[in-house]
Enzyme design. Structure first.
Site, PDB file in Angstrom:
ATOM      1  N   GLY A  71       0.899  -1.440  -0.076  1.00 14.53           N
ATOM      2  CA  GLY A  71      -0.175  -0.254   0.297  1.00 14.53           C
ATOM      3  C   GLY A  71       0.723   1.373  -0.047  1.00 14.53           C
ATOM      4  O   GLY A  71       0.776   2.324  -0.701  1.00 14.53           O
ATOM      5  N   THR A  72       1.963   1.298   0.774  1.00 12.72           N
ATOM      6  CA  THR A  72       3.181   2.373   0.552  1.00 12.72           C
ATOM      7  C   THR A  72       3.450   2.575  -0.567  1.00 12.72           C
ATOM      8  O   THR A  72       3.369   3.783  -0.822  1.00 12.72           O
ATOM      9  CB  THR A  72       4.689   1.820   1.505  1.00 12.72           C
ATOM     10  OG1 THR A  72       3.222   1.494   3.184  1.00 12.72           O
ATOM     11  CG2 THR A  72       4.956   3.425   1.932  1.00 12.72           C
ATOM     12  N   ASN A 151      -7.814   4.257   9.291  1.00 11.18           N
ATOM     13  CA  ASN A 151      -7.550   3.569   9.449  1.00 11.18           C
ATOM     14  C   ASN A 151      -7.256   2.928  10.945  1.00 11.18           C
ATOM     15  O   ASN A 151      -7.581   2.263  11.903  1.00 11.18           O
ATOM     16  CB  ASN A 151      -5.540   2.364   9.251  1.00 11.18           C
ATOM     17  CG  ASN A 151      -4.766   3.546   9.050  1.00 11.18           C
ATOM     18  OD1 ASN A 151      -5.103   5.037   8.624  1.00 11.18           O
ATOM     19  ND2 ASN A 151      -3.924   4.152  10.344  1.00 11.18           N
ATOM     20  N   GLN A 181      -7.933   0.530   3.139  1.00  9.56           N
ATOM     21  CA  GLN A 181      -8.526   0.094   4.947  1.00  9.56           C
ATOM     22  C   GLN A 181     -10.457  -0.592   3.881  1.00  9.56           C
ATOM     23  O   GLN A 181     -10.913  -0.997   4.723  1.00  9.56           O
ATOM     24  CB  GLN A 181      -8.664   0.962   5.838  1.00  9.56           C
ATOM     25  CG  GLN A 181      -7.954   0.609   6.522  1.00  9.56           C
ATOM     26  CD  GLN A 181      -7.850  -0.380   7.405  1.00  9.56           C
ATOM     27  OE1 GLN A 181      -8.375  -1.339   7.690  1.00  9.56           O
ATOM     28  NE2 GLN A 181      -6.175  -0.198   7.696  1.00  9.56           N
ATOM     29  N   SER A 201      -4.502  -2.626  -0.849  1.00 13.72           N
ATOM     30  CA  SER A 201      -2.633  -3.638   0.294  1.00 13.72           C
ATOM     31  C   SER A 201      -3.130  -5.174   0.269  1.00 13.72           C
ATOM     32  O   SER A 201      -3.810  -5.525   1.144  1.00 13.72           O
ATOM     33  CB  SER A 201      -2.497  -3.089   1.972  1.00 13.72           C
ATOM     34  OG  SER A 201      -1.290  -3.626   2.027  1.00 13.72           O
ATOM     35  N   HIS A 203      -1.910  -7.224   2.573  1.00 11.77           N
ATOM     36  CA  HIS A 203      -2.005  -7.646   3.739  1.00 11.77           C
ATOM     37  C   HIS A 203      -3.330  -7.513   4.216  1.00 11.77           C
ATOM     38  O   HIS A 203      -3.171  -7.861   5.560  1.00 11.77           O
ATOM     39  CB  HIS A 203      -0.606  -7.634   4.528  1.00 11.77           C
ATOM     40  CG  HIS A 203      -0.681  -6.746   4.876  1.00 11.77           C
ATOM     41  ND1 HIS A 203      -0.602  -5.592   6.144  1.00 11.77           N
ATOM     42  CD2 HIS A 203       0.232  -5.490   4.247  1.00 11.77           C
ATOM     43  CE1 HIS A 203       0.102  -4.888   6.068  1.00 11.77           C
ATOM     44  NE2 HIS A 203       0.053  -4.028   5.454  1.00 11.77           N
ATOM     45  N   THR A 239      11.335  -6.747 -11.961  1.00 12.57           N
ATOM     46  CA  THR A 239      11.169  -8.082 -11.443  1.00 12.57           C
ATOM     47  C   THR A 239       9.612  -8.695 -11.084  1.00 12.57           C
ATOM     48  O   THR A 239      10.063  -8.256  -9.693  1.00 12.57           O
ATOM     49  CB  THR A 239      11.951  -9.422 -11.403  1.00 12.57           C
ATOM     50  OG1 THR A 239      12.896  -8.650 -12.320  1.00 12.57           O
ATOM     51  CG2 THR A 239      11.599 -11.121 -12.178  1.00 12.57           C
ATOM     52  N   CYS A 327       0.324   1.065  12.221  1.00 13.84           N
ATOM     53  CA  CYS A 327       1.241   1.133  11.770  1.00 13.84           C
ATOM     54  C   CYS A 327       2.513   2.018  11.862  1.00 13.84           C
ATOM     55  O   CYS A 327       3.444   2.093  10.970  1.00 13.84           O
ATOM     56  CB  CYS A 327       0.842   2.372   9.962  1.00 13.84           C
ATOM     57  SG  CYS A 327      -0.225   0.900   8.708  1.00 13.84           S
TER      58      CYS A 327
HETATM   59  C1  LIG Z   1      -4.855   3.368   5.122  1.00 15.33           C
HETATM   60  C2  LIG Z   1      -3.806   2.833   4.692  1.00 15.33           C
HETATM   61  N1  LIG Z   1      -2.755   3.229   4.212  1.00 15.33           N
HETATM   62  C3  LIG Z   1      -1.567   2.940   3.583  1.00 15.33           C
HETATM   63  C4  LIG Z   1      -0.925   1.550   4.390  1.00 15.33           C
HETATM   64  C5  LIG Z   1      -0.181   1.095   4.109  1.00 15.33           C
HETATM   65  O1  LIG Z   1       0.050  -0.073   3.420  1.00 15.33           O
HETATM   66  P1  LIG Z   1       1.541  -1.326   3.908  1.00 15.33           P
HETATM   67  O2  LIG Z   1       1.176  -1.629   5.135  1.00 15.33           O
HETATM   68  O3  LIG Z   1       0.560  -2.120   2.520  1.00 15.33           O
HETATM   69  O4  LIG Z   1       2.144  -0.545   3.044  1.00 15.33           O
HETATM   70  C6  LIG Z   1      -1.802   1.031   5.617  1.00 15.33           C
HETATM   71  C7  LIG Z   1      -1.774  -0.022   6.344  1.00 15.33           C
HETATM   72  O5  LIG Z   1      -2.009   0.077   7.776  1.00 15.33           O
HETATM   73  C8  LIG Z   1      -3.203   1.533   5.580  1.00 15.33           C
HETATM   74  O6  LIG Z   1      -4.184   1.599   6.437  1.00 15.33           O
END
Ligand SMILES: Cc1ncc(COP(=O)(O)O)c(C=O)c1O
Length: 385
Positions: A71-72, A151, A181, A201, A203, A239, A327
């Site tokens: 997600g990041t 989140n 989320q 994301s 996970h 890759t 996070c």
């Molecule tokens: C709203 C939100 N954005 C971004 C992220 C970041 O995602 P990732 O952990 O896959 O980098 C999170 C992770 O908790 C999140 O809750």
């Protein structure tokens, strides 16, 4: 003692179907999707199938999905990629005060590079005002980024209304949504809602960590932020993480079915927690609007207690929750989200986040309440001494 996992906004358990698909991929489809031989073609086909599953979850076209390292990266790619590709048109961006650090820090980086960013405030429910957004849009606004579900508190932003508002602008800014989320827990359909870019994301949808995706509406151009072998149409060199991608595809397929067939389940669990906590611990404060919030996240404040102490007391009881945002919980700063909502310091410091998933059972929720009461009472006794 049976462990009870109620930290699903931090990450979700990987489901057996995903483990099986990932293992099979690692064992059998280890080819490089860029290779021209049979193994490469097989690996490429697995990416294609996974793209279709993610696209189905979002009701988009598979060609509009780019896989990232999570997600990041999806958020960074959306924001930096848009800013760099549009900087000749303008350098003004709009976001909210309660975004995830992967959005706020990307914007801080852009500010250092001469971009100007407006941070919209939120009300006590954690929701922005459409009027504020409308007033903030300027001739040189190139990008609007608003998260769907927060989140930490589960507050939901009016994404569809924003999509309509932006669509009616003569020089339409790019609209990015962090749906990390919400995907799989609430309907979110970017092509129908006027969204140009949308992050998800793996996970958070029962797939492995380190895999994510960015939806890029067909026709929207962004600059890549990684350079190299031109994989994924040159937008994301490197890759491909095929086993992660396959896992994310399986997770997306599974959670899309849950969303369609089981959509009330999360909300039912949430309301059970609310009712039982209100009865057993009347001093508890629910941060945010329970009725208008996401179905799987509750932020509960216990005035006078410390969230982190309660987290560990619950851990002793075999219950896993979060204090503030998982996070960023390790940097111990007070939650910027609860602060932006104007939550009282005593409540804020004593807040925990409880988050469920489709795997959480009603029996676990039943069992959680007495354990929570025991933990709270134990700390209260200790604090009063
Ligand atoms: C709203 C939100 N954005 C971004 C992220 C970041 O995602 P990732 O952990 O896959 O980098 C999170 C992770 O908790 C999140 O809750």
């Amino acid at each position: 003692m049976k462990e009870i996992y109620l930290d699903n906004a931090a990450t979700t358990p990987v489901i057996p179907q995903v483990v099986e698909a990932v293992t099979d991929c690692l064992k059998n489809d280890y080819g490089n999707p860029s290779s021209m031989h049979r193994l490469g073609i097989r690996a490429e086909k697995r990416i294609k199938d996974a793209k279709r599953h993610v696209a189905d979850l979002l009701k988009t076209e598979p060609e509009e999905i780019i896989f990232t390292s999570g997600g990041t990266e999806a958020n960074n790619m959306a924001l930096l990629g848009t800013a760099y590709s549009r900087m000749r048109r303008g350098k003004h961006c709009i976001t909210t005060a309660i975004e995830h650090p992967s959005v706020l820090q990307a914007f801080a980086h852009l500010e250092n590079q001469g971009f100007e960013v407006t941070y919209l405030p939120v009300d006590a429910d954690g929701v922005i005002s459409l009027d504020d957004l409308h007033k903030s849009i300027r001739e040189d606004t190139i990008l609007v980024s608003v998260m769907h579900v927060n989140n930490e508190t589960g507050s939901i932003q009016p994404i569809r209304e924003i999509g309509v508002m932006l669509a009616n602008r003569p020089r339409k800014p790019v609209f990015h949504v962090d749906a990390i989320q919400s995907a799989g827990k609430l309907p979110v359909y970017p092509s129908q809602w006027g969204i140009d870019l949308l992050s998800v994301s793996g996970h958070k949808i029962h797939a492995p960590k380190g895999i994510g995706a960015l939806y890029i509406r067909s026709g929207v151009r962004i600059q890549p932020i990684l350079f190299g072998g031109n994989q994924q149409d040159g937008l994301r060199s490197g890759t491909e993480n095929i086993s992660g991608i396959v896992g994310m595809g399986e997770g997306a397929k599974w959670i899309a079915r849950q969303l369609h067939e089981n959509s009330d389940y999360l909300r039912k669990l949430k309301y059970t927690i609310v009712e039982k906590v209100k009865q057993a611990l009347p001093d508890a404060v629910f941060n945010g609007n329970i009725d208008n919030g996401a179905p799987h996240i509750l932020n509960i404040g216990f005035p006078g207690l410390k969230g982190e102490v309660l987290l560990h007391a619950l851990e002793e009881e075999g219950v896993y929750v979060s204090s503030g945002s998982a996070c960023s919980s390790r940097d111990r700063k007070l939650s910027h989200v609860l602060k932006a909502m104007g939550v009282d310091d005593r409540v804020l410091e004593g807040s925990i986040r409880v988050s469920v998933s489709y795997l959480t059972t009603e029996e676990e929720i039943e069992e959680f309440i007495p354990r929570l009461v025991r933990a709270v009472k134990r700390i209260e006794r200790f604090t009063r001494r």
